[in-house]
Design a protein around this motif. Structure first.
Motif, mmCIF file in Angstrom:
data_model
loop_
_atom_site.group_PDB
_atom_site.id
_atom_site.type_symbol
_atom_site.label_atom_id
_atom_site.label_comp_id
_atom_site.label_asym_id
_atom_site.label_seq_id
_atom_site.Cartn_x
_atom_site.Cartn_y
_atom_site.Cartn_z
ATOM 1 N N THR A 47 69.261 40.150 41.085
ATOM 2 C CA THR A 47 70.528 39.465 41.310
ATOM 3 C C THR A 47 70.965 38.844 39.986
ATOM 4 O OG1 THR A 47 69.566 37.306 41.825
ATOM 5 C CG2 THR A 47 69.837 38.877 43.686
ATOM 6 N N LEU A 48 72.206 38.425 39.933
ATOM 7 C CA LEU A 48 72.705 37.789 38.718
ATOM 8 C C LEU A 48 71.957 36.476 38.458
ATOM 9 C CD1 LEU A 48 74.652 37.911 36.370
ATOM 10 C CD2 LEU A 48 76.421 36.938 37.854
ATOM 11 N N GLY A 49 71.682 35.717 39.500
ATOM 12 C CA GLY A 49 70.922 34.480 39.342
ATOM 13 C C GLY A 49 69.522 34.732 38.807
ATOM 14 N N GLN A 50 68.881 35.774 39.323
ATOM 15 C CA GLN A 50 67.549 36.125 38.829
ATOM 16 C C GLN A 50 67.615 36.536 37.355
ATOM 17 O OE1 GLN A 50 66.632 39.192 41.629
ATOM 18 N NE2 GLN A 50 65.895 37.761 43.185
ATOM 19 N N TRP A 51 68.615 37.323 37.002
ATOM 20 C CA TRP A 51 68.767 37.747 35.615
ATOM 21 C C TRP A 51 68.977 36.545 34.700
ATOM 22 C CZ3 TRP A 51 67.595 40.517 31.807
ATOM 23 C CH2 TRP A 51 68.318 40.461 30.624
ATOM 24 N N ARG A 52 69.783 35.600 35.133
ATOM 25 C CA ARG A 52 70.025 34.425 34.298
ATOM 26 C C ARG A 52 68.726 33.662 34.034
ATOM 27 N NH1 ARG A 52 75.796 33.089 37.179
ATOM 28 N NH2 ARG A 52 77.021 34.421 35.793
ATOM 29 N N MET A 53 67.853 33.592 35.018
ATOM 30 C CA MET A 53 66.553 32.950 34.804
ATOM 31 C C MET A 53 65.705 33.786 33.848
ATOM 32 S SD MET A 53 66.697 30.158 36.509
ATOM 33 C CE MET A 53 68.435 30.222 36.059
ATOM 34 N N MET A 54 65.711 35.108 34.044
ATOM 35 C CA MET A 54 64.913 36.002 33.189
ATOM 36 C C MET A 54 65.364 35.911 31.734
ATOM 37 S SD MET A 54 62.817 38.236 35.206
ATOM 38 C CE MET A 54 62.673 39.640 34.175
ATOM 39 N N VAL A 55 66.663 35.961 31.496
ATOM 40 C CA VAL A 55 67.129 35.959 30.109
ATOM 41 C C VAL A 55 66.904 34.595 29.467
ATOM 42 C CG1 VAL A 55 69.574 35.364 30.480
ATOM 43 C CG2 VAL A 55 68.941 36.832 28.568
ATOM 44 N N THR A 56 66.981 33.525 30.236
ATOM 45 C CA THR A 56 66.728 32.203 29.681
ATOM 46 C C THR A 56 65.242 32.027 29.370
ATOM 47 O OG1 THR A 56 68.617 31.374 30.937
ATOM 48 C CG2 THR A 56 67.170 29.737 29.973
ATOM 49 N N GLN A 73 72.409 24.643 32.884
ATOM 50 C CA GLN A 73 73.171 23.731 33.733
ATOM 51 C C GLN A 73 73.358 24.279 35.152
ATOM 52 O OE1 GLN A 73 74.054 20.457 32.784
ATOM 53 N NE2 GLN A 73 72.545 21.119 31.296
ATOM 54 N N ILE A 74 72.480 25.203 35.540
ATOM 55 C CA ILE A 74 72.482 25.715 36.906
ATOM 56 C C ILE A 74 71.792 24.688 37.794
ATOM 57 C CG2 ILE A 74 71.554 27.532 38.409
ATOM 58 C CD1 ILE A 74 71.920 29.473 36.037
ATOM 59 N N ASP A 75 72.283 24.544 39.009
ATOM 60 C CA ASP A 75 71.726 23.592 39.963
ATOM 61 C C ASP A 75 70.227 23.812 40.126
ATOM 62 O OD1 ASP A 75 71.056 23.173 43.137
ATOM 63 O OD2 ASP A 75 72.450 21.669 42.366
ATOM 64 N N PRO A 76 69.424 22.733 40.059
ATOM 65 C CA PRO A 76 67.968 22.874 40.183
ATOM 66 C C PRO A 76 67.519 23.594 41.458
ATOM 67 C CG PRO A 76 68.493 20.693 39.365
ATOM 68 C CD PRO A 76 69.802 21.340 39.745
ATOM 69 N N ALA A 77 68.231 23.399 42.561
ATOM 70 C CA ALA A 77 67.864 24.094 43.805
ATOM 71 C C ALA A 77 68.045 25.604 43.655
ATOM 72 C CB ALA A 77 68.690 23.572 44.977
ATOM 73 N N LEU A 78 69.095 26.028 42.968
ATOM 74 C CA LEU A 78 69.308 27.462 42.730
ATOM 75 C C LEU A 78 68.250 28.015 41.783
ATOM 76 C CD1 LEU A 78 73.205 27.624 42.413
ATOM 77 C CD2 LEU A 78 71.779 28.328 44.349
ATOM 78 N N ILE A 79 67.861 27.207 40.804
ATOM 79 C CA ILE A 79 66.793 27.627 39.893
ATOM 80 C C ILE A 79 65.510 27.832 40.673
ATOM 81 C CG2 ILE A 79 65.303 26.865 37.984
ATOM 82 C CD1 ILE A 79 67.833 25.607 36.730
ATOM 83 N N SER A 80 65.160 26.883 41.522
ATOM 84 C CA SER A 80 63.940 26.998 42.328
ATOM 85 C C SER A 80 63.979 28.240 43.214
ATOM 86 C CB SER A 80 63.761 25.755 43.202
ATOM 87 O OG SER A 80 63.474 24.645 42.405
ATOM 88 N N ARG A 81 65.115 28.488 43.836
ATOM 89 C CA ARG A 81 65.245 29.664 44.704
ATOM 90 C C ARG A 81 65.070 30.951 43.902
ATOM 91 N NH1 ARG A 81 70.656 29.749 46.950
ATOM 92 N NH2 ARG A 81 70.004 27.749 47.752
ATOM 93 N N SER A 82 65.731 31.039 42.744
ATOM 94 C CA SER A 82 65.615 32.243 41.914
ATOM 95 C C SER A 82 64.186 32.440 41.427
ATOM 96 C CB SER A 82 66.566 32.163 40.714
ATOM 97 O OG SER A 82 67.906 32.254 41.135
#
Length: 156
Positions: A47-56, A73-82
């Motif tokens: 997913t795009l959210g997963q990719w954003r975590m991977m690239v970071t 600056q992504i919401d911590p809850a979204l980070i945890s989910r990803s």
């Protein structure tokens, strides 16, 4: 509280939402997200959210959930989910930080490193294609415009 605009709307005024800069930026963002999502679905299935975590993690140097938040600056809850999703896919490991149990230490697995290295050139080529429709001066101006609008919107 003083009314900011006449109500009902003045029929002589142009009330077209598509003229609002924020609306136009939101539409552009939505189109860019659809494009990126399509590339990621066709490629590694992220997913795009997963990719954003991977690239970071891979290119951005983040090593904790807190650093992921600070850099994106992504919401911590979204980070945890990803991160949970990436763990379930076997792409990262995430364990509680010894010094601060609220923070997760995050690392690529061997498979995660491989997926990142395969996906990054695809997404980098996308960025190159987006910038190719602009001259160098236009790209520099766009970077400046985005920075100024971001400062204004964030109040800094």
């Amino acid at each position: 509280v003083q009314d900011l605009a006449p109500f009902p709307p003045d029929p002589t005024q142009d009330w077209d939402l598509t003229r609002f800069l924020s609306f136009r930026i939101a539409k552009l963002n939505a189109a860019l997200n659809v494009q990126a999502t399509r590339l990621l679905e066709e490629g590694p299935g992220l997913t795009l959210g997963q990719w954003r975590m991977m690239v970071t993690l891979g290119a951005g140097g983040a090593r904790t959930s807190r650093e992921l938040h600070e850099k994106t600056q992504i919401d911590p809850a979204l980070i945890s989910r990803s991160l949970r999703q990436l763990e379930d896919l076997g792409l990262v490991t995430a364990g509680r930080n010894a010094a601060d149990r609220r923070v997760l230490d995050v690392r690529f697995t061997a498979r995660g490193e491989q997926v990142f290295r395969q996906t990054y050139p695809i997404m980098e080529a996308r960025q190159d294609a987006l910038r190719a429709c602009l001259t160098r001066d236009e790209a520099d101006q766009l970077d400046d415009f985005i920075a100024r609008l971001t400062r204004l919107a964030s109040g800094s």
